[in-house]
Design an enzyme around this catalytic site. Structure first.
Site, short mmCIF file in Angstrom:
data_model
loop_
_atom_site.label_atom_id
_atom_site.label_comp_id
_atom_site.label_asym_id
_atom_site.label_seq_id
_atom_site.Cartn_x
_atom_site.Cartn_y
_atom_site.Cartn_z
N ASN A 50 0.92 -1.21 -0.15
CA ASN A 50 -0.10 0.06 0.19
C ASN A 50 0.70 0.98 0.11
O ASN A 50 0.37 2.34 -0.55
CB ASN A 50 -1.01 0.08 1.22
CG ASN A 50 -2.19 -0.81 0.95
OD1 ASN A 50 -2.42 -1.17 0.12
ND2 ASN A 50 -2.80 -1.22 2.39
N TYR A 118 -8.20 -14.80 7.94
CA TYR A 118 -7.11 -15.15 7.16
C TYR A 118 -6.75 -16.27 6.78
O TYR A 118 -6.87 -17.18 7.49
CB TYR A 118 -5.80 -14.36 8.05
CG TYR A 118 -6.02 -13.01 8.16
CD1 TYR A 118 -5.39 -11.99 7.15
CD2 TYR A 118 -6.42 -12.36 9.33
CE1 TYR A 118 -5.41 -10.66 7.42
CE2 TYR A 118 -6.35 -10.97 9.43
CZ TYR A 118 -5.75 -10.19 8.56
OH TYR A 118 -5.77 -8.76 8.79
N ASN A 179 2.79 -1.45 13.23
CA ASN A 179 1.71 -2.09 12.94
C ASN A 179 1.29 -3.42 13.66
O ASN A 179 1.36 -4.52 13.28
CB ASN A 179 1.89 -2.57 11.51
CG ASN A 179 1.23 -1.89 10.28
OD1 ASN A 179 0.11 -1.52 10.53
ND2 ASN A 179 1.70 -1.53 9.39
N LYS A 236 1.53 8.73 16.37
CA LYS A 236 0.31 8.99 15.82
C LYS A 236 -0.79 9.14 16.88
O LYS A 236 -0.88 7.93 17.59
CB LYS A 236 -0.29 7.96 14.65
CG LYS A 236 0.63 8.00 13.54
CD LYS A 236 0.19 6.98 12.28
CE LYS A 236 0.73 5.59 12.96
NZ LYS A 236 0.20 4.61 11.89
N ALA A 242 -0.62 14.05 15.28
CA ALA A 242 0.55 13.17 15.30
C ALA A 242 1.77 14.20 15.53
O ALA A 242 1.92 15.54 15.41
CB ALA A 242 0.97 12.78 13.80
N ASP A 272 -1.07 3.45 6.30
CA ASP A 272 -0.12 3.28 5.27
C ASP A 272 -0.21 4.48 4.48
O ASP A 272 0.93 4.98 4.01
CB ASP A 272 -0.74 2.14 4.35
CG ASP A 272 -0.92 0.71 5.27
OD1 ASP A 272 -0.35 0.60 6.19
OD2 ASP A 272 -1.72 -0.10 4.65
N ASP A 308 -8.54 0.32 0.45
CA ASP A 308 -7.35 0.41 0.91
C ASP A 308 -6.44 1.71 0.17
O ASP A 308 -5.67 2.16 0.81
CB ASP A 308 -6.47 -0.75 0.53
CG ASP A 308 -6.71 -1.94 1.74
OD1 ASP A 308 -8.17 -1.97 2.00
OD2 ASP A 308 -6.01 -2.64 2.12
#
Length: 351
Positions: A50, A118, A179, A236, A242, A272, A308
Site C-alpha cells: 500500500n 485470514y 503495525n 500517531k 501526530a 499506510d 485500501d
C-alpha cells in the site's frame, strides 16, 4: 539515501523499497456477517505494498519485494501492484507455497461487527528469508520501508527483519511501521517489535498500539521515552493528530500537527497512506511540520474512499494545503473526491 543521509551510488536505485506480504483480499458486496454475505469482490491488501503504491502514484520511484505463489492469486497481486507504477522485478514466485488470501466484512475495523478471516499460514510470503530475498534489490532504495507484520509470519521472516534493521555498510534509511497485530502474535511480539523499532532510523507508531504492545502510557512523550534510539519517531495520536521527534546534531526537535476534519468513508489503509505522505515529504527534504501535514493529507485521501488505496492529491495541491497557516489548516474539512477537485474550502466538503 543511506542511514546517514547520503545518496546511494547504485544506478538501479529507487526512492523507496518496501518488503512484506501482500494478499488477495475479498471484500463483501453488501454489509453483513461473513456467514451471510453471498458474494465478494476481489482486491489486494498489504501494508507495505500500500505504501509503495501510494508513493508511486505521488511521483516517486518505488519497488515492492515479496513472494507469491505460482497461482492465479499471485499473478493478480503482481499485476495489480505493477499497474500502480511499482517495480515488481524483485518479487519471487514460490512453486510450493500458496499466495495468502483473506476475507473481511464491510464493517469498520473499530466496531464489534468487523470480521476478518485470514488464510495465510504457510503462504509464500512466510518463506521470505535472508536466503530467498534479493538483498541487492532491497538495499537499492533511498528508503527501505518495513512493518511489524512481517516478523510475525515465520522464524525466517523474523531473522530477515533482524538482518535488515541491524547496522551494516550501505544500509538505506530504514523506515519501520510498528503495525501491532495482536492476533498474529501468540507470544513475544511486544519484545520483538520493540527490538526492531529500536534498530530503525524512522519509526511510525500509534499511541494506542504503543500502550497495547508495550504499556506505554502518558501520550507521545511516553512513547519517545521508550524509543529514544530512532533518529525520527512519528507518534500517531488518532483524532488529536501526530507528533514527530527528530534528533539532530544540536539536540532534539519536536513538532505536532493536529489531524484534519475528514468525512470518513472507510478507515482501511489510512495508516499506510499517512506513512506514504510522510515518506514522500521526507524524500523531498521538507521540514517536520510539512512532513506531518503531508501524512495527514495522504491519510485523508484514503479515509474518503472505500478501499485500501486512494489517488493522492496532486503535489502542488498538497503543497498549497500544507503551507496554510495554523488557523486555516484547522478549518479545513475534506470529503469524498476532494483530491480530484483541485480546491478545498474551509469547513466544507468538496464533492
Amino acid at each position: 539515501m543511506t542511514a546517514d543521509g547520503q545518496p546511494s551510488a547504485d544506478p538501479d536505485a529507487v526512492d523507496v523499497v518496501a518488503l512484506g506480504e501482500s494478499m488477495v483480499t475479498f471484500l463483501p458486496t453488501r454489509p453483513g456477517r461473513l456467514a451471510d454475505v453471498p458474494s465478494f469482490a476481489r482486491g489486494i491488501g498489504g501494508a507495505e505494498s500500500n505504501v509503495v503504491c501510494t508513493l508511486a502514484a505521488a511521483g516517486h520511484s518505488a519497488r515492492w519485494v515479496g513472494r507469491v505463489g505460482a497461482d492465479g492469486f499471485g499473478r493478480h497481486l503482481v499485476e495489480r501492484i505493477a499497474s500502480h507504477g511499482v517495480d515488481t522485478s524483485a518479487v519471487r514466485v514460490d512453486p510450493d507455497r500458496p499466495t495468502g488470501i483473506y476475507f473481511r466484512t464491510a464493517a469498520d475495523r473499530a466496531t464489534d461487527a468487523h470480521e476478518v478471516a485470514y488464510y495465510r499460514a504457510g503462504s509464500a510470503a512466510s518463506a521470505l528469508s535472508v536466503d530467498t530475498v534479493d538483498l541487492a534489490a532491497v538495499d537499492a532504495g533511498r528508503v527501505l520501508h518495513l512493518s511489524g507484520i512481517t516478523p510475525a509470519l515465520s522464524v525466517d521472516c523474523l531473522e530477515l527483519m533482524r538482518a535488515l534493521t541491524s547496522p551494516r555498510p550501505g544500509r538505506p534509511l530504514v523506515s519501520f511501521d510498528v503495525n501491532f497485530r495482536p492476533a498474529l502474535w501468540r507470544d513475544g511480539g511486544s519484545c520483538v517489535l520493540l527490538e526492531l523499532a529500536r534498530g530503525a532510523d524512522l519509526v511510525f507508531v500509534g499511541v494506542d498500539e504503543a500502550e497495547d504492545a508495550w504499556g506505554a502510557r502518558g501520550g507521545a512523550d511516553a512513547v519517545r521515552h521508550l524509543l529514544p534510539e530512532p533518529r525520527v519517531l512519528v507518534v500517531k495520536e488518532g483524532p488529536h493528530g501526530a507528533t514527530v521527534y527528530e534528533r539532530t546534531d544540536t539536540g532534539e526537535r519536536t513538532a505536532h500537527v493536529p489531524a484534519l476534519t475528514v468525512d470518513v468513508v472507510a478507515t482501511v489503509g489510512a495508516g499506510d497512506a499517512f506513512a506514504a505522505g510522510f515518506l514522500s515529504a521526507t524524500l523531498r527534504g521538507l521540514p517536520a511540520r510539512d512532513r506531518l501535514r503531508h501524512g495527514h493529507l495522504m491519510a485523508a485521501a484514503a479515509l474518503t474512499v472505500p478501499g485500501d488505496l486512494a489517488a493522492p492529491p496532486a503535489r502542488d495541491h498538497a503543497d498549497r494545503l500544507a503551507a496554510l497557516d495554523d488557523q486555516a489548516w484547522g478549518r479545513l474539512r475534506l470529503g469524498p473526491h476532494w483530491t480530484g477537485t483541485g480546491q478545498v474550502t474551509e469547513e466544507t466538503s468538496t464533492a
